[in-house]
Every structure is written in C-alpha cells, then in structure tokens.
Design a protein around this motif. Structure first.
Motif, short mmCIF file in Angstrom:
data_model
loop_
_atom_site.label_atom_id
_atom_site.label_comp_id
_atom_site.label_asym_id
_atom_site.label_seq_id
_atom_site.Cartn_x
_atom_site.Cartn_y
_atom_site.Cartn_z
N PHE A 10 0.79 -1.29 -0.12
CA PHE A 10 0.07 -0.03 -0.01
C PHE A 10 0.79 1.41 0.03
N GLY A 11 0.49 2.27 -0.56
CA GLY A 11 1.07 3.65 -0.34
C GLY A 11 2.25 3.86 -0.86
N MET A 12 3.11 4.46 -0.29
CA MET A 12 4.54 4.78 -0.85
C MET A 12 5.34 3.37 -0.95
N ILE A 13 4.89 2.17 -0.33
CA ILE A 13 5.41 0.99 -0.20
C ILE A 13 5.14 0.31 -1.90
N ALA A 14 4.00 0.46 -2.18
CA ALA A 14 3.42 -0.07 -3.62
C ALA A 14 4.12 0.72 -4.77
N GLU A 15 4.21 1.92 -4.45
CA GLU A 15 4.98 2.95 -5.36
C GLU A 15 6.65 2.59 -5.56
N GLU A 16 7.20 2.27 -4.49
CA GLU A 16 8.37 1.56 -4.59
C GLU A 16 8.58 0.45 -5.15
N ILE A 17 7.88 -0.64 -4.86
CA ILE A 17 7.92 -2.06 -5.48
C ILE A 17 7.33 -1.83 -6.80
N GLY A 18 6.61 -0.85 -7.11
CA GLY A 18 6.00 -0.88 -8.54
C GLY A 18 4.70 -1.80 -8.58
N GLN A 19 4.40 -2.44 -7.58
CA GLN A 19 2.89 -3.01 -7.95
C GLN A 19 2.49 -3.33 -6.36
N SER A 20 0.93 -3.60 -6.65
CA SER A 20 0.25 -3.57 -5.25
C SER A 20 0.21 -4.94 -4.68
N GLU A 21 0.78 -5.96 -5.65
CA GLU A 21 0.73 -7.52 -4.82
C GLU A 21 1.92 -8.34 -5.51
N LEU A 22 2.61 -8.78 -4.70
CA LEU A 22 3.69 -10.03 -4.94
C LEU A 22 3.16 -11.18 -4.69
N VAL A 23 3.50 -12.19 -5.19
CA VAL A 23 3.39 -13.55 -4.68
C VAL A 23 4.80 -14.25 -4.72
N LEU A 24 5.13 -14.60 -3.49
CA LEU A 24 6.34 -15.23 -3.48
C LEU A 24 6.30 -16.83 -2.78
N ASP A 25 7.46 -17.17 -2.98
CA ASP A 25 7.54 -18.57 -2.31
C ASP A 25 7.35 -18.45 -0.77
N THR A 30 8.81 -13.11 9.29
CA THR A 30 8.70 -11.84 9.23
C THR A 30 10.07 -11.26 8.96
N GLU A 31 11.07 -11.96 9.68
CA GLU A 31 12.60 -11.47 9.30
C GLU A 31 13.18 -11.98 8.14
N LEU A 32 13.06 -13.19 7.66
CA LEU A 32 13.37 -13.82 6.54
C LEU A 32 12.71 -12.84 5.20
N LEU A 33 11.13 -12.51 5.35
CA LEU A 33 10.51 -11.60 4.40
C LEU A 33 11.18 -10.51 4.37
N LYS A 34 11.55 -9.55 5.41
CA LYS A 34 12.13 -8.49 5.39
C LYS A 34 13.69 -8.41 4.60
N GLU A 35 14.37 -9.40 5.07
CA GLU A 35 15.41 -9.83 4.25
C GLU A 35 15.41 -9.75 2.78
N TYR A 36 14.33 -10.46 2.40
CA TYR A 36 14.24 -10.86 0.79
C TYR A 36 13.93 -9.56 0.29
N LEU A 37 12.82 -8.88 1.22
CA LEU A 37 12.40 -7.50 0.39
C LEU A 37 13.34 -6.28 0.15
N PHE A 38 14.49 -6.54 1.28
CA PHE A 38 15.51 -5.43 1.35
C PHE A 38 16.51 -5.78 0.19
N GLY A 39 16.66 -7.03 -0.15
CA GLY A 39 17.49 -7.34 -1.12
C GLY A 39 16.97 -7.14 -2.51
N GLN A 40 15.79 -7.16 -2.73
CA GLN A 40 15.19 -7.02 -4.02
C GLN A 40 14.61 -5.48 -4.08
N PHE A 41 14.44 -4.99 -3.06
CA PHE A 41 13.99 -3.26 -2.98
C PHE A 41 14.75 -2.50 -2.04
N PRO A 42 16.01 -2.20 -2.46
CA PRO A 42 17.10 -1.62 -1.31
C PRO A 42 16.42 -0.35 -0.66
#
Length: 79
Positions: A10-25, A30-42
């Motif tokens: 949502f909001g600025m996060i969706a703008e940064e990622i460029g989409q409103s929904e991601l589907v991941l393995d 939540t810590e692993l999720l953040k590590e993944y997101l920070f790697g993909q979207f610094p």
C-alpha cells in the motif's frame, strides 16, 4: 510443491515496489521476508512500515503460516 504467500502493498511501499501485490515462495518468518524485500528493493530499508499477517499486525519476528496473506502497511497519519 512450494507454498506461496501473497503480499499486498500500500501507499509509498506499493509505489517503490511498482506493484500492489507480490506472490512469493513461502518464507518462514517476518525477518526472512524483510531480508528478501530489502535485497530486492533496497530503498525499503529506509522506509518505516508494518507487516500484517492474516490481518493481524506482527510484533517483532513472527512465524508466517503456510498460505498466509501478508500486508506491508506504511505509517498511517491522523489520530
């Protein structure tokens, strides 16, 4: 077969990622999720956001159940 998790943004996060929904393995926490997101979207590392798991705000590092719906929520303004 790998389970998937759906991540709504949502909001600025969706703008940064460029989409409103991601589907991941499936990620286990939540810590692993953040590590993944920070790697993909610094740039997300400098943004404040909350993580909700199945419509409940996560506190700290929480386990992500299989097939969970995750939301990345920017700070809300107002009182």
């Amino acid at each position: 077969m790998n389970q998937k998790i759906r991540i709504r943004t949502f909001g600025m996060i969706a703008e940064e990622i460029g989409q409103s929904e991601l589907v991941l393995d499936q990620l286990d926490s939540t810590e692993l999720l953040k590590e993944y997101l920070f790697g993909q979207f610094p740039k997300l590392q400098s943004m404040k956001f909350s993580i909700a798991i199945n419509q409940q705000l996560a506190q700290g590092d929480e386990k992500i159940p299989e097939g969970a719906e995750i939301a990345l929520l920017p700070p809300f303004s107002g009182g």
